[in-house]
Design an enzyme around this catalytic site. Sequence first.
Site, PDB file in Angstrom:
ATOM      1  N   GLY A 342      27.855  23.375  30.075  1.00 11.92           N
ATOM      2  CA  GLY A 342      28.473  23.945  28.888  1.00 11.92           C
ATOM      3  C   GLY A 342      28.477  25.450  28.952  1.00 11.92           C
ATOM      4  N   GLY A 344      28.468  28.998  26.241  1.00 11.04           N
ATOM      5  CA  GLY A 344      28.342  29.547  24.899  1.00 11.04           C
ATOM      6  C   GLY A 344      28.386  31.051  24.922  1.00 11.04           C
ATOM      7  N   SER A 346      26.025  33.144  24.646  1.00  6.10           N
ATOM      8  CA  SER A 346      24.925  33.803  25.337  1.00  6.10           C
ATOM      9  C   SER A 346      24.853  33.474  26.823  1.00  6.10           C
ATOM     10  CB  SER A 346      23.591  33.420  24.683  1.00  6.10           C
ATOM     11  OG  SER A 346      23.419  32.020  24.704  1.00  6.10           O
ATOM     12  N   GLY A 347      25.701  32.574  27.317  1.00  8.01           N
ATOM     13  CA  GLY A 347      25.684  32.297  28.739  1.00  8.01           C
ATOM     14  C   GLY A 347      26.218  30.919  29.071  1.00  8.01           C
ATOM     15  N   ASP A 460      20.773  30.126  13.971  1.00  8.42           N
ATOM     16  CA  ASP A 460      22.027  29.538  14.447  1.00  8.42           C
ATOM     17  C   ASP A 460      21.912  28.013  14.549  1.00  8.42           C
ATOM     18  OD1 ASP A 460      24.681  29.725  15.155  1.00  8.42           O
ATOM     19  OD2 ASP A 460      24.289  30.067  17.275  1.00  8.42           O
TER      20      ASP A 460
END
Length: 654
Positions: A342, A344, A346-347, A460
């Site tokens: 996956g 996102g 942040s990475g 989050d």
Amino acid sequence: MDFASSYLIFLLLVFFSISPCFSDPRSSVAALICSNVTSTASVRQSFINSYLSAMDGITPIVHSKRFAEVIRGTGNATLFSLGQCMDDLSTTDCDLCFAQCKIQIVRCLPFQRATRGGRVFLDGCYLRYDDYNFFDEALSPVARTVCGVTQFGGNQTDFAANRNQTDFAANTNEIMRNLSIEAPKNNGFFAGFVGGGNSTAYGLAQCWDSLNTTSCSMCLENAVSNIGSCLPNEEGRVLNSGCYMRYSTQKFYNDSGSGNASAGGNGHQTLAIILATTSSVLTAAMIIISCVFFWRRKLKRMRKERAQLGALAATVNKSELNFKYETLERATNYFHSSNKLGHGASGTVYKGILPDGKVIAIKRLLFNTRQWVDDFFNEVNLISRVHHKNLVKLLGCSITGPESLLVYEYVPNKSLHQHLFDETNARLLTWDMRYHILVGTAEGLAYLHEESELRIIHRDIKLGNILLDENFMAKIADFGLARLFPEDKTHISTAIAGTRGYMAPEYLVRGKLTEKADVYSFGVLLIEVICGKRINSYPQEPSSILHLVWNLYTSRRLSEAVDPTMEGRFREEDAFRVLHIGLLCTQASPELRPTMSMVVKMLTDESSNLPSPAQPPFLNSNTEIPSVPFEIFRPESNSQSSGNSMTVTLLDPR
């Protein structure tokens, strides 16, 4: 060449220019916002008297100081007013602009039903009145993003043929970011440009003088995150409670930074002629000085980041968390796309297999920004110190290679989001499975908030950050936005970060962060899981799934909200109780929301009594309103809205 260097050269060129730059009051209306209708005739008349007195008092102060805060009236008739001109306007243009402000804002005050709040944004000035002290308010739910009408490739002008769309968008994003950084350091105002030729992006940012530096930064950061929605339009504005930001393809601001006086044409020409004889020497000197200055500043920043990274590296290298970069690289087959799990904000996450056969998950962060250091340190420092069955376990990290890597336990069943909104997988999520996932998530949050040695707010919580193991047990993941909460603090004031729809209203509007922000996010997640719908599943309606569940609760028909893929295989009383708990978690007032330990008890102990929930904030696709929804009235065709300006009037039905 960075922004500061470009701006310095820009100032030099203007300084030595022969042609004077004549000013403009910029009195076009960007938006008019009205709210809070006064209910009784007696209060209405007293409030109108306070309004008239405030308008009389604010004008001379704005004329002399360019900014004014005026309070008039007492009791229910107390009125707070604020006015300000942009710092680049001359005194004359400020007076002209502010006079137009007073003319426009009267439209918020029809004397047969006076409103108790109004604000008008002109491109050169701002005026607001309200029945509460809003002077230090940076953000509000009625903030507006106003975009110009002409787009790349539009019918009005063949903009795409004359400008590079990609370059213009990049220049716009850069100037907006620069403005949000420089304006707070420059008494709340900054204007400049990035790029050249047909792709130049001009920008201006102005915070009202009532804000401190921190609030100004928060307001402008929020504006930057919203103004990008206007691209590829040629012009865009963000109109926040505490600040104004604008970009354009055309230069619209004045070169005078203070705006205290108009530039005289003859005087300017004379000065330019005198200075022209020494322009070469001064230009060379300024370039040398600026290069030295910016080089030293960059060197200082690099040393600071290296010191921070060095401290982290020393800690990691002495601990069991350290992994060799080469080991992790081989474990993922050199980060082959077939191992990608996956991606996102942040990475990117990859599946890996260590030499001993252990399966792991590896998050890959690029080592190229200051934010990398902050996020990486945050995850390693926080997650390595907390251990719970419902938290994804951090196994280690690597900071010796060309990029930073975080190593987690492998969670095979991916995220709750991927299961809930896939028709086939959703049918596999029975009532009991969904219930146990919610209980596990609640227990993980209760541990973070109250049981661990640290007090941590995740910030989050959403479906995508709840992973499911082989037994479909919930695991909370992604702590890049998490914040350590000091024991002696009641709340943290911080820049807003998170996911739209999940953010609590007090955090979204005022940046006030407590554990109750996580409770709100959990309540939204709970309702999504039980209803099988996203929080914004109704884009054509004025409200969200919260509105639907609230209406069904008040008519005691909550079981109708349950995901139809479960085909009635649940007890109605169980559905009513769980959704009731979701409404308790999403109440508008954070003081009314339960703690996560109370939520766990309510979910697991059917004998515990549930209080009646208060009305949640209604949500729509654009914003989050902490109490009653606003009714939006579009201007008629004969209104004063024209060109790239748009007038929006909002009335609170209370």
